[in-house]
Design a protein around this motif. Structure first.
Motif: not given
Length: 103
Positions: A7-24
């Motif tokens: 997968r193309n999951l860079s550290p930045d992309k993982l950080e953004k995904a975690a931020f969104i998941l925590k928010t929702v």
């Protein structure tokens, strides 16, 4: 040798995904996303009525999601109408609907 899916999951992309998941990560917030996907735009009162929740609770969740950039608000007179700023959020709902992870 262990095989992994690439997968193309860079550290930045993982950080953004975690931020969104925590928010929702709350049933009311997910329900709001679902409502706004169906109705495009809704007032606080309409969301409260649809979810049978108190205005203070809904306003708290809406403000949080707006501050974090997931929703946008459009003030029309005395009412504020909310809509999805991040339209791809509904993909989370699709994923949950199709997930069989002991749910």
């Amino acid at each position: 040798m262990i095989e992994t899916k690439e997968r193309n999951l860079s550290p930045d992309k993982l950080e953004k995904a975690a931020f969104i998941l925590k928010t929702v990560a709350h049933p009311v917030r997910l329900a709001v996303i679902n409502l706004l996907d169906i109705n495009q735009q809704m007032s606080v009162n309409q969301i409260c009525e649809a979810l049978a929740c108190e205005q203070s609770l809904i306003s708290h969740h809406l403000t949080n999601m707006k501050i974090k950039g997931l929703l946008k608000a459009d003030k029309q007179g005395v009412q504020v109408f909310y809509s999805l700023k991040e339209k791809d959020l509904v993909k989370l709902l699709d994923c949950m609907e199709n997930c069989n992870c002991n749910m």
